[in-house]
Design a protein around this motif. Structure first.
Motif, PDB file in Angstrom:
ATOM      1  N   PRO A 184      -3.042  12.325   9.733  1.00 21.20           N
ATOM      2  CA  PRO A 184      -4.259  11.340  10.067  1.00 21.20           C
ATOM      3  C   PRO A 184      -5.736  12.105   9.897  1.00 21.20           C
ATOM      4  CG  PRO A 184      -2.696  11.482  11.906  1.00 21.20           C
ATOM      5  CD  PRO A 184      -2.322  12.491  10.905  1.00 21.20           C
ATOM      6  N   ALA A 185      -5.598  13.365  10.076  1.00 28.73           N
ATOM      7  CA  ALA A 185      -6.790  14.136  10.133  1.00 28.73           C
ATOM      8  C   ALA A 185      -7.152  14.272   8.353  1.00 28.73           C
ATOM      9  CB  ALA A 185      -6.842  15.560  10.425  1.00 28.73           C
ATOM     10  N   GLY A 186      -6.101  14.225   7.485  1.00 27.16           N
ATOM     11  CA  GLY A 186      -6.218  14.600   6.159  1.00 27.16           C
ATOM     12  C   GLY A 186      -6.215  13.278   5.226  1.00 27.16           C
ATOM     13  N   ALA A 187      -6.025  12.255   5.995  1.00 28.25           N
ATOM     14  CA  ALA A 187      -5.846  10.927   5.324  1.00 28.25           C
ATOM     15  C   ALA A 187      -7.389  10.438   5.111  1.00 28.25           C
ATOM     16  CB  ALA A 187      -4.983   9.960   6.042  1.00 28.25           C
ATOM     17  N   PHE A 188      -8.365  10.940   5.988  1.00 30.67           N
ATOM     18  CA  PHE A 188      -9.749  10.056   5.785  1.00 30.67           C
ATOM     19  C   PHE A 188     -10.901  11.405   5.826  1.00 30.67           C
ATOM     20  CE2 PHE A 188      -9.163  10.933  10.292  1.00 30.67           C
ATOM     21  CZ  PHE A 188     -10.473  11.391  10.669  1.00 30.67           C
ATOM     22  N   ASN A 189     -11.867  10.932   5.392  1.00 32.23           N
ATOM     23  CA  ASN A 189     -13.093  11.670   5.391  1.00 32.23           C
ATOM     24  C   ASN A 189     -14.367  11.253   6.040  1.00 32.23           C
ATOM     25  OD1 ASN A 189     -13.920  10.014   3.486  1.00 32.23           O
ATOM     26  ND2 ASN A 189     -13.591  11.443   1.731  1.00 32.23           N
ATOM     27  N   ASP A 190     -15.675  11.701   6.020  1.00 34.22           N
ATOM     28  CA  ASP A 190     -16.686  11.213   6.558  1.00 34.22           C
ATOM     29  C   ASP A 190     -17.032   9.910   5.706  1.00 34.22           C
ATOM     30  OD1 ASP A 190     -16.642  13.331   8.507  1.00 34.22           O
ATOM     31  OD2 ASP A 190     -18.203  14.645   7.197  1.00 34.22           O
ATOM     32  N   ALA A 191     -16.749   9.823   4.605  1.00 34.00           N
ATOM     33  CA  ALA A 191     -17.287   8.697   3.888  1.00 34.00           C
ATOM     34  C   ALA A 191     -16.736   7.504   4.315  1.00 34.00           C
ATOM     35  CB  ALA A 191     -17.191   8.918   2.385  1.00 34.00           C
ATOM     36  N   ASP A 192     -15.068   7.646   4.712  1.00 33.59           N
ATOM     37  CA  ASP A 192     -14.409   6.486   5.178  1.00 33.59           C
ATOM     38  C   ASP A 192     -14.979   6.049   6.536  1.00 33.59           C
ATOM     39  OD1 ASP A 192     -12.607   6.607   3.103  1.00 33.59           O
ATOM     40  OD2 ASP A 192     -11.469   8.461   3.977  1.00 33.59           O
ATOM     41  N   VAL A 193     -15.081   6.922   7.397  1.00 36.73           N
ATOM     42  CA  VAL A 193     -15.822   6.949   8.774  1.00 36.73           C
ATOM     43  C   VAL A 193     -16.999   6.127   8.684  1.00 36.73           C
ATOM     44  CG1 VAL A 193     -16.675   7.819  10.919  1.00 36.73           C
ATOM     45  CG2 VAL A 193     -14.688   8.830   9.568  1.00 36.73           C
ATOM     46  N   MET A 194     -18.103   6.362   7.784  1.00 36.83           N
ATOM     47  CA  MET A 194     -19.341   5.806   7.528  1.00 36.83           C
ATOM     48  C   MET A 194     -19.058   4.404   7.003  1.00 36.83           C
ATOM     49  SD  MET A 194     -22.693   7.138   5.650  1.00 36.83           S
ATOM     50  CE  MET A 194     -23.065   8.586   6.405  1.00 36.83           C
ATOM     51  N   PHE A 195     -18.280   4.345   6.216  1.00 31.55           N
ATOM     52  CA  PHE A 195     -18.087   3.053   5.589  1.00 31.55           C
ATOM     53  C   PHE A 195     -17.737   2.014   6.397  1.00 31.55           C
ATOM     54  CE2 PHE A 195     -14.870  -0.027   3.592  1.00 31.55           C
ATOM     55  CZ  PHE A 195     -15.505  -0.823   2.945  1.00 31.55           C
ATOM     56  N   ALA A 196     -16.618   2.512   7.692  1.00 29.56           N
ATOM     57  CA  ALA A 196     -16.275   1.508   8.587  1.00 29.56           C
ATOM     58  C   ALA A 196     -17.363   1.233   9.570  1.00 29.56           C
ATOM     59  CB  ALA A 196     -14.957   2.166   9.417  1.00 29.56           C
ATOM     60  N   GLN A 197     -18.065   2.417  10.007  1.00 29.97           N
ATOM     61  CA  GLN A 197     -19.088   2.275  11.078  1.00 29.97           C
ATOM     62  C   GLN A 197     -20.214   1.283  10.696  1.00 29.97           C
ATOM     63  OE1 GLN A 197     -20.025   6.447  11.882  1.00 29.97           O
ATOM     64  NE2 GLN A 197     -18.584   6.110  13.742  1.00 29.97           N
ATOM     65  N   MET A 198     -20.477   1.202   9.168  1.00 30.77           N
ATOM     66  CA  MET A 198     -21.575   0.549   8.803  1.00 30.77           C
ATOM     67  C   MET A 198     -21.362  -0.814   8.548  1.00 30.77           C
ATOM     68  SD  MET A 198     -23.615   3.458   6.558  1.00 30.77           S
ATOM     69  CE  MET A 198     -24.961   2.539   6.037  1.00 30.77           C
ATOM     70  N   MET A 199     -19.899  -0.830   7.860  1.00 30.26           N
ATOM     71  CA  MET A 199     -19.396  -2.433   7.451  1.00 30.26           C
ATOM     72  C   MET A 199     -19.213  -3.182   8.651  1.00 30.26           C
ATOM     73  SD  MET A 199     -19.472  -3.958   4.666  1.00 30.26           S
ATOM     74  CE  MET A 199     -19.052  -2.754   3.030  1.00 30.26           C
ATOM     75  N   ILE A 200     -18.709  -2.590   9.917  1.00 32.93           N
ATOM     76  CA  ILE A 200     -18.659  -3.750  10.897  1.00 32.93           C
ATOM     77  C   ILE A 200     -19.627  -4.472  11.314  1.00 32.93           C
ATOM     78  CG2 ILE A 200     -17.598  -3.796  13.189  1.00 32.93           C
ATOM     79  CD1 ILE A 200     -15.908  -1.345  12.734  1.00 32.93           C
ATOM     80  N   PRO A 201     -20.951  -3.750  11.691  1.00 33.29           N
ATOM     81  CA  PRO A 201     -21.890  -4.643  11.750  1.00 33.29           C
ATOM     82  C   PRO A 201     -22.613  -5.402  10.716  1.00 33.29           C
ATOM     83  CG  PRO A 201     -22.507  -2.138  11.914  1.00 33.29           C
ATOM     84  CD  PRO A 201     -21.201  -2.280  11.835  1.00 33.29           C
TER      85      PRO A 201
END
Length: 207
Positions: free
Chosen positions: A53-70
């Motif tokens: 799980p830790a290796g499957a995503f990076n900061d760009a993935d997190v930012m994409f989800a956090q920004m795309m939701i709103p």
């Protein structure tokens, strides 16, 4: 003669013993190797499974989800305003497409963040990374006040800008992201929303 036979028997027994000892030694080595292999495999598997799980995503993935939701949530708010206000059949078609596509994507992205142990939003924002295409409160108020052809025009103009922002963020995810599922959603956003932008521009030309 008897002594000779005794010697032969002794040598035979010694040889048999040596072969047996060698066999036992080989088995011990093999067993140890297998055991090591299994243990190593187990360790690798555990590391892979706990580290996956830790290796499957990076900061760009997190930012994409956090920004795309709103961002998606605002698109849904815009779509809701079309009820009773939109007049054009194609605008209504796009409204339905937005509602069908974006709500499931919001649920997906929320589930990713939960699995990654990340919040849905960050109090401090994203360090200067603004959500491109987001409407202001004044834009939303103006859209809510419009009706008929005026609403259709305003909706098309605002949704073009909104979609362009989403496509921009999705392209960043395509380039910088790591999680395969997040990148697939980014691909879908680019493909579907680019098509809707083209359609909305044609609608504007005839309104």
């Amino acid at each position: 003669m008897r002594a000779l036979n005794d010697n032969r028997i002794t040598r035979k027994l010694a040889l048999t013993g040596a072969v047996a000892a060698a066999g036992l030694l080989l088995a011990a080595c093999g067993g140890s190797g297998d055991s090591d292999g299994m243990e190593h495999g187990g360790k690798t598997s555990a590391t892979a499974s706990s580290g996956a799980p830790a290796g499957a995503f990076n900061d760009a993935d997190v930012m994409f989800a956090q920004m795309m939701i709103p961002h998606h949530e605002q698109a849904l708010q815009m779509a809701k305003l079309a009820d009773g206000r939109a007049e054009d059949a194609e605008i209504k078609q796009i409204v339905a497409a937005v509602e069908k596509a974006q709500d499931p994507e919001i649920q997906k992205m929320k589930s990713w963040l939960k699995a990654w142990g990340k919040p849905e939003s960050t109090p401090g924002g994203h360090g200067g990374h603004a959500m491109a295409g987001m409407l202001s409160d004044a834009d939303m108020t103006d859209l809510a006040a419009a009706k008929g052809k005026e609403f259709d025009r305003k909706f098309a103009e605002l949704m073009i800008a909104h979609h362009e922002g989403a496509v921009e963020m999705a392209k960043t995810e395509q380039k910088d992201g790591k999680d395969p599922e997040a990148k697939k959603v980014a691909d879908d956003v680019v493909r579907t929303q680019a098509a809707e932008i083209a359609q909305l521009k044609k609608i504007l030309d005839r309104l």
